[in-house]
Design a protein around this motif. Structure first.
Motif, mmCIF file in Angstrom:
data_model
loop_
_atom_site.group_PDB
_atom_site.id
_atom_site.type_symbol
_atom_site.label_atom_id
_atom_site.label_comp_id
_atom_site.label_asym_id
_atom_site.label_seq_id
_atom_site.Cartn_x
_atom_site.Cartn_y
_atom_site.Cartn_z
ATOM 1 N N SER A 109 -30.623 -15.785 42.624
ATOM 2 C CA SER A 109 -30.770 -14.809 41.544
ATOM 3 C C SER A 109 -32.106 -14.961 40.809
ATOM 4 C CB SER A 109 -29.593 -14.921 40.571
ATOM 5 O OG SER A 109 -29.367 -16.270 40.215
ATOM 6 N N ASP A 110 -32.624 -16.181 40.718
ATOM 7 C CA ASP A 110 -33.944 -16.355 40.083
ATOM 8 C C ASP A 110 -35.036 -15.660 40.898
ATOM 9 O OD1 ASP A 110 -32.881 -17.850 38.068
ATOM 10 O OD2 ASP A 110 -33.756 -19.761 38.691
ATOM 11 N N GLU A 111 -34.971 -15.849 42.204
ATOM 12 C CA GLU A 111 -35.979 -15.227 43.076
ATOM 13 C C GLU A 111 -35.874 -13.702 42.999
ATOM 14 O OE1 GLU A 111 -36.247 -18.851 46.334
ATOM 15 O OE2 GLU A 111 -34.581 -17.449 46.393
ATOM 16 N N ALA A 112 -34.655 -13.196 42.970
ATOM 17 C CA ALA A 112 -34.443 -11.746 42.891
ATOM 18 C C ALA A 112 -34.981 -11.186 41.579
ATOM 19 C CB ALA A 112 -32.960 -11.430 43.038
ATOM 20 N N ASN A 113 -34.755 -11.929 40.478
ATOM 21 C CA ASN A 113 -35.264 -11.470 39.187
ATOM 22 C C ASN A 113 -36.789 -11.515 39.153
ATOM 23 O OD1 ASN A 113 -32.692 -11.067 38.254
ATOM 24 N ND2 ASN A 113 -32.556 -13.039 37.205
ATOM 25 N N ALA A 114 -37.358 -12.571 39.745
ATOM 26 C CA ALA A 114 -38.818 -12.740 39.707
ATOM 27 C C ALA A 114 -39.536 -11.599 40.427
ATOM 28 C CB ALA A 114 -39.205 -14.086 40.325
#
Ligand SMILES: [Zn+2]
Length: 217
Positions: free
Chosen positions: A199-204
């Motif tokens: 989810s962090d990568e997707a948000n970034a």
């Protein structure tokens, strides 16, 4: 009359691909990119403790990869200094070893220094306590940040010219455009072309708004 080289190449490629029973070279396979929310994979033995002996997982929602599903069952993760993540979703089917995949932000919140690992490669990783409605298990290891990876079948691997364990690039266009440079290739005959990021990568990279997405060898 001389035949254009590109035309010849195109014809050859199409013939080769047809013989192998594949789609023509000019149509790239459909690429799905998904963000995996934090989750747990659970072993038979651990599920027995967490939810009671012989408990079977209930399908809440099937996932894109055949046979995988988000279960209705959730657990509570208890980290160091009693920091907690509740409603941690279990993904089915059962695995040989329990494993918990968190995003970097989760790890910071818990005070855990998590390595980036390929799913299943958990030797020497941090552990945690996990609580279910029927009991608690202590995982000695198995809490990781999952490495961004792409699932594909052998035909799709042939299309991209990659093999198991190769690294590819994933270019995400748009206002928060990002290129991921180390997307690990996982090949299995039952797989569908599908990138998994956390989810962090997707948000970034603004995945929910991304218009152009390109997987590059
Ligand atoms: Zn995956």
């Amino acid at each position: 009359m001389p035949v254009d080289r590109a035309v010849v190449e195109e014809i050859v490629r199409e013939v080769v691909l047809k013989r192998l029973g594949r789609r023509p070279a000019n149509s790239a396979p459909t690429l799905a990119v998904h963000a995996s929310a934090r989750h747990m994979h659970v072993s038979r033995a651990d599920l027995d403790v967490l939810y009671g002996p012989g408990h079977e997982l209930t399908v809440d929602r099937p996932l894109y990869q055949e046979g995988n599903f988000a279960a209705k069952e959730t657990v509570t993760l208890i980290g160091p200094r009693s920091r907690v993540i509740s409603n941690l979703r279990i993904l089915g089917p059962l695995r040989k070893q329990s494993q918990i995949e968190l995003a970097f932000t989760d790890a910071i919140g818990l005070g855990l220094d998590l390595p980036i690992r390929l799913s299943g490669d958990i030797a020497g990783t941090p552990g945690a306590f996990v609580m279910g409605p029927k009991g608690m298990v202590e995982l000695k290891e198995g809490v990781i940040r999952a490495a961004i990876h792409v699932h594909m079948n052998p035909e799709e691997a042939a299309f991209y010219g990659v093999k198991q364990g190769d690294m590819m690039k994933l270019r995400i266009g748009g206002d928060a455009g990002v290129t991921f440079n180390r997307v690990l290739v996982r090949i299995d005959p039952t797989s569908r072309l599908n990138v998994h990021m956390d989810s962090d990568e997707a948000n970034a990279c603004g995945l929910h708004l991304a218009k152009e997405i390109e997987l590059i060898k």
